[in-house]
Write an enzyme that holds these catalytic residues in place. Structure first.
Site, mmCIF file in Angstrom:
data_model
loop_
_atom_site.group_PDB
_atom_site.id
_atom_site.type_symbol
_atom_site.label_atom_id
_atom_site.label_comp_id
_atom_site.label_asym_id
_atom_site.label_seq_id
_atom_site.Cartn_x
_atom_site.Cartn_y
_atom_site.Cartn_z
ATOM 1 N N GLU A 107 -10.813 33.658 -27.700
ATOM 2 C CA GLU A 107 -11.381 32.917 -26.490
ATOM 3 C C GLU A 107 -12.387 34.094 -25.604
ATOM 4 O O GLU A 107 -13.352 33.784 -25.273
ATOM 5 C CB GLU A 107 -10.489 32.327 -25.612
ATOM 6 C CG GLU A 107 -9.925 30.994 -26.196
ATOM 7 C CD GLU A 107 -8.886 30.420 -25.604
ATOM 8 O OE1 GLU A 107 -7.657 31.126 -25.504
ATOM 9 O OE2 GLU A 107 -8.735 29.384 -25.087
ATOM 10 N N GLU A 127 -2.715 28.568 -30.847
ATOM 11 C CA GLU A 127 -1.947 27.888 -29.843
ATOM 12 C C GLU A 127 -1.083 26.761 -30.093
ATOM 13 O O GLU A 127 0.300 26.694 -29.489
ATOM 14 C CB GLU A 127 -2.976 27.908 -28.629
ATOM 15 C CG GLU A 127 -3.325 29.031 -27.552
ATOM 16 C CD GLU A 127 -4.586 29.449 -28.383
ATOM 17 O OE1 GLU A 127 -4.892 29.028 -29.503
ATOM 18 O OE2 GLU A 127 -5.354 30.388 -27.790
HETATM 19 N N1 CAA Z 1 2.215 38.234 -27.040
HETATM 20 C C1 CAA Z 1 2.966 39.204 -27.011
HETATM 21 N N2 CAA Z 1 3.568 39.743 -28.014
HETATM 22 C C2 CAA Z 1 3.087 39.662 -29.203
HETATM 23 C C3 CAA Z 1 1.989 38.579 -29.367
HETATM 24 C C4 CAA Z 1 1.379 38.058 -28.367
HETATM 25 N N3 CAA Z 1 0.381 36.976 -28.280
HETATM 26 N N4 CAA Z 1 1.623 38.602 -30.819
HETATM 27 C C5 CAA Z 1 2.537 39.468 -31.562
HETATM 28 N N5 CAA Z 1 3.584 39.910 -30.646
HETATM 29 C C6 CAA Z 1 4.437 41.106 -30.708
HETATM 30 C C7 CAA Z 1 5.455 40.507 -31.762
HETATM 31 O O1 CAA Z 1 6.437 39.932 -31.124
HETATM 32 C C8 CAA Z 1 5.980 41.651 -32.470
HETATM 33 O O2 CAA Z 1 6.799 42.311 -31.285
HETATM 34 P P1 CAA Z 1 7.990 43.174 -31.905
HETATM 35 O O3 CAA Z 1 7.536 44.393 -32.688
HETATM 36 O O4 CAA Z 1 8.582 43.602 -30.543
HETATM 37 O O5 CAA Z 1 9.031 42.093 -32.758
HETATM 38 C C9 CAA Z 1 4.676 42.489 -32.403
HETATM 39 O O6 CAA Z 1 3.763 42.263 -31.514
HETATM 40 C C10 CAA Z 1 4.156 42.440 -33.725
HETATM 41 O O7 CAA Z 1 3.995 41.155 -34.362
HETATM 42 P P2 CAA Z 1 4.420 40.828 -35.798
HETATM 43 O O8 CAA Z 1 5.527 41.268 -36.008
HETATM 44 O O9 CAA Z 1 4.162 39.432 -35.732
HETATM 45 O O10 CAA Z 1 3.103 41.526 -36.306
HETATM 46 P P3 CAA Z 1 2.331 41.098 -37.736
HETATM 47 O O11 CAA Z 1 1.319 41.975 -38.195
HETATM 48 O O12 CAA Z 1 3.128 40.310 -38.458
HETATM 49 O O13 CAA Z 1 1.500 39.501 -37.190
HETATM 50 C C11 CAA Z 1 -0.088 38.685 -35.475
HETATM 51 C C12 CAA Z 1 0.484 39.900 -35.954
HETATM 52 C C13 CAA Z 1 -0.666 37.847 -36.656
HETATM 53 C C14 CAA Z 1 -0.967 38.832 -34.383
HETATM 54 C C15 CAA Z 1 1.254 37.672 -35.260
HETATM 55 O O14 CAA Z 1 1.918 38.680 -34.162
HETATM 56 C C16 CAA Z 1 0.838 36.381 -34.410
HETATM 57 O O15 CAA Z 1 0.348 35.488 -35.021
HETATM 58 N N6 CAA Z 1 0.870 36.456 -33.008
HETATM 59 C C17 CAA Z 1 0.794 35.420 -32.082
HETATM 60 C C18 CAA Z 1 -0.956 35.038 -32.069
HETATM 61 C C19 CAA Z 1 -0.954 33.949 -31.076
HETATM 62 O O16 CAA Z 1 -0.237 33.080 -31.290
HETATM 63 N N7 CAA Z 1 -1.724 34.140 -30.393
HETATM 64 C C20 CAA Z 1 -2.257 33.121 -29.287
HETATM 65 C C21 CAA Z 1 -1.320 33.456 -28.048
HETATM 66 S S1 CAA Z 1 -1.415 31.954 -26.951
HETATM 67 C C22 CAA Z 1 -2.769 32.326 -26.197
HETATM 68 O O17 CAA Z 1 -3.671 32.969 -26.506
HETATM 69 C C23 CAA Z 1 -2.974 31.412 -25.062
HETATM 70 C C24 CAA Z 1 -4.355 31.046 -24.507
HETATM 71 O O18 CAA Z 1 -5.093 30.205 -25.073
HETATM 72 C C25 CAA Z 1 -4.533 31.528 -23.046
#
Ligand code: CAA
Length: 690
Positions: A107, A127
């Site tokens: 975004e 999301e």
């Molecule tokens: N916020 C906070 N922490 C996050 C995060 C986020 N968006 N995404 C990942 N993390 C953290 C994980 O909890 C993890 O923490 P720990 O090491 O303490 O366990 C660390 O980052 C690494 O994450 P992964 O173990 O999942 O690492 P990966 O390399 O396997 O995957 C990733 C990386 C693809 C980014 C995966 O973490 C993921 O899918 N994250 C979520 C992405 C997501 O859903 N984004 C949308 C957020 S909501 C939003 O953005 C709302 C809006 O419109 C305003």
């Protein structure tokens, strides 16, 4: 200069580079948002800067809003405001995308004036998987670039979109061959100054309405996700994208807030963090033993599935069984599994050929002498397993990890057959083992930390979610299953039909009700387990005989063409006959159960057993139990897990409910001390997740 703890800005003549550095995934938490806004303020004061580029250090551009902040009081500046400020900025801003540019990260990029991606980048708006919708303009700006049909599909699926596809649909403007995001940022900003890279404001583009695409998305979503709240809200938000931007954004905000306040958001975010928390075990500090060559004992369904999972992960596998027939059947099952993976695009034909090369079968157990890790998946019988572990003592090389894939048996008793008890652990796979993501790592009394760490390392290699369990009958998952199955059987004997019970739970979001699950898994497994328990079953325990009658008649489930249901899914009349006879013999007074009663009783039985499992230390934390149920037993993800649900219900309510139920059957319904303590201290399971 630093514009916040996580954002810095460097000027080089007519260009400025804004760098985000917020490991591990550059989530757009408060400091990132404040840092970007401060950088925009700086740009406004420096008209000599003609273009800026925003990029990130580390493994990815912003991977989303900081999920940890959801549910807490919001801190200005909000992400939607940051995005609007970027779009409105007089200085053109290019975003350089790499890694997984997701959610709020995309975004931010959509509100910039051009987007360039490093090769291999994936973008997406996931999301919906967290029970919300893209709330920082994603539902308004995506359709302005791609049209509503693509936008709605991308937002409702939440899928990761490869850079090539993102380019072809107009989400990004170009791919770069620069060696790293910083060089790409410098080149892109200079290209804007040189007028070789065009910029524009996404929000100024028009969206053509596409009512057919939206209607199709609505009906598909209703059919596919009838229990979920946010997918339909995503569609409503995309529908608003034909409005002028400020109005569309206002509509998006209203819908986002509805999602944010929904209990499903809390459940799904709990599940997101739970999935990542289970690897944090005391043994994680130990060094896992190396494993490349895995031996699998037993060529049945489980053994074949485990062998397939290991082959898919690039390990060498030797599968052993006593007969050629069993081995041949397994060989063709494994070839089919691998062919299926190729068909689903999970494996290349070359990798499939390599996997087949890495696979051997033998009827000679001594061939396992070279294996680093041996997984016994033989018949679920203590004598059979004990015999194998005694033999392995003679055969396995020193340092080999010896695992038993038992579902119920005592791993300590199995380990005692071996002179190397520290090398023995349980690895409880779930069928089909090459598909199901859960692995229970069962730590016996003498299992060494390195061996436990090896179990977790194997799970990681196989892309499974490992949960640590102590030794007890059924470990975490099957122990809960035994209890919930009993409650389902009691409800059946007392007046509900299997179909009513299954339908009630499935309508509440369970993947499959308990009787349909039994039919799928085979009633004979639980039958054998009941027979094993017969001698020690307490005299005052209620026992429902219908499942025994079905097994005796050969109605052991889908594989026999009949169980609780017939092959066509209709109820098996033999169930009603057996029920009638048992109710008459026991003088049961029938009662009415509605769908709500069924779900409440089933969930309460589940919470009761889960609480005891935490209290006894079989599970390290409540969150571990939630993950087992979510990933191994079809517990609805939007409910977060049984102990997340327990927190929503409240300990005192649960204690009161269990007290009432115990008046009917005090042998089955117990009040775990942990629940009483939590009720007294007004604490929750979440407080115990550490
Ligand atoms: N916020 C906070 N922490 C996050 C995060 C986020 N968006 N995404 C990942 N993390 C953290 C994980 O909890 C993890 O923490 P720990 O090491 O303490 O366990 C660390 O980052 C690494 O994450 P992964 O173990 O999942 O690492 P990966 O390399 O396997 O995957 C990733 C990386 C693809 C980014 C995966 O973490 C993921 O899918 N994250 C979520 C992405 C997501 O859903 N984004 C949308 C957020 S909501 C939003 O953005 C709302 C809006 O419109 C305003």
């Amino acid at each position: 200069m630093q514009t916040s703890d996580t954002v810095s800005l460097a000027q080089a003549g007519a260009i400025a580079l804004i760098r985000i550095d917020n490991p591990p995934v550059n989530a757009a938490g408060y400091s990132v948002r404040a840092g970007i806004v401060a950088a925009l303020d700086w740009l406004a004061d420096h008209p000599e800067v003609k273009a800026a580029a925003l990029f990130a250090a580390g493994r990815t551009f912003i991977a989303g809003a900081d999920i940890r902040e959801f549910g807490k009081p919001p801190q200005d500046p909000w992400l939607p405001e940051v995005c609007n400020r970027i779009e409105a900025c007089e200085t053109p801003i290019v975003c350089i995308l790499h890694g997984t540019t997701l959610g709020g990260g995309l975004e931010v990029a959509l509100s910039a004036h051009a987007r360039i991606a490093m090769p291999g980048t994936k973008v997406g708006l996931p999301e919906v998987h967290l029970g919300i919708l893209p709330g920082a303009g994603g539902t308004q700006r995506t359709p302005r670039l791609t049209g509503q049909a693509f936008a709605v599909e991308a937002i409702v699926s939440g899928r990761h979109i490869p850079a090539d596809e993102a380019l072809s649909v107009g989400l990004i403007d170009a791919l770069t061959d620069a060696p790293d995001p910083e060089s790409a940022a410098r080149q892109a900003a200079q290209a804007v100054v040189d007028c070789t890279l065009a910029t524009r404001r996404t929000g100024e583009l028009q969206v053509s309405p596409d009512p057919d695409a939206l209607a199709a998305a609505r009906s598909q979503t209703r059919a596919k996700h009838p229990h979920l709240f946010s997918p339909l809200k995503c569609i409503d938000a995309v529908a608003a994208s034909t409005l002028p931007l400020p109005e569309g954004l206002a509509r998006e905000r209203v819908l986002f807030t509805e999602c944010l306040n929904s209990p499903q958001r809390a459940g799904l975010i709990h599940a997101f963090f739970a999935e990542r928390a289970t690897a944090k075990v005391p043994e994680a500090a130990a060094t896992p033993r190396a494993f490349q060559h895995v031996g699998v004992i037993g060529a049945g369904t489980m053994g074949s599935g485990i062998a397939t999972a290991c082959l898919l992960a690039g390990l060498n596998v030797t599968l052993t069984d006593q007969t050629d027939t069993a081995l041949q059947a397994a060989q063709s099952r494994i070839s089919d599994n691998l062919a299926g993976a190729v068909k689903r695009g999970k494996l290349s034909p070359e990798a499939r050929d390599a996997a087949l090369q890495a696979f051997t079968t033998t009827d000679d157990l001594t061939t396992l002498a070279d294996c680093d890790l041996i997984i016994e998946a033989a018949f679920e019988d203590m004598d059979v397993k004990a015999q194998i572990f005694r033999q392995l003592d003679q055969i396995a090389k020193p340092g080999a990890v010896l695992a038993t894939n038992t579902s119920y048996l005592d791993v300590n008793a199995i380990a005692r057959q071996s002179a190397r008890r520290g090398d023995v652990l349980g690895l409880h796979f779930f069928s089909p083992a090459h598909i199901m993501r859960l692995l229970e790592v069962v730590v016996a009394d003498a299992t060494t930390p390195e061996v436990t760490a090896t179990g977790f390392a194997l799970a990681k290699k196989l892309r499974k979610i490992a949960v640590r369990s102590g030794v007890c009958d059924g470990f975490i998952g099957n122990r809960i299953l035994m209890t919930t199955r009993r409650e389902a059987e009691y409800m059946m004997l007392d007046g509900a039909t299997p179909q009513q019970i299954d339908d009630a739970l499935e309508a509440a979001g369970w993947a499959l009700g308990p009787f349909r699950t039994s039919d799928l898994a085979g009633l004979d497994i639980a039958w054998a387990q009941r027979q094993r328990r017969a001698a020690t079953r307490p005299a005052d325990e209620r026992y429902v005989e219908v499942p025994d009658r079905l097994c005796e008649a050969g109605h052991v489930g889908r594989k026999a063409g009949a169980g609780y249901y017939l092959a066509d899914g209709a109820p098996n009349p033999a169930v009603a006959t057996a029920l009638e006879a048992e109710r008459q013999a026991k003088g049961i007074t029938l009662r009415d159960f509605d769908a709500k009663d069924i779900v409440t009783r089933y969930l309460t039985a589940m919470i009761m057993e889960a609480a005891s499992i935490v209290e006894e230390g079989i599970a390290l934390r409540p969150i571990d139990v939630d993950v087992v149920l979510l990933f191994g037993y079809g517990f609805p993800r939007h409910l977060g897990g049984p102990l997340h649900q327990a927190d929503q219900i409240g300990a005192q309510t649960l204690v009161d409910r269990l007290t009432t139920y115990a008046q009917e059957d005090a042998q089955f319904w117990r009040i775990p001390q942990i629940l009483c303590d939590m009720a007294q201290t007004n604490t929750s399971f979440a407080d115990r997740n550490g």
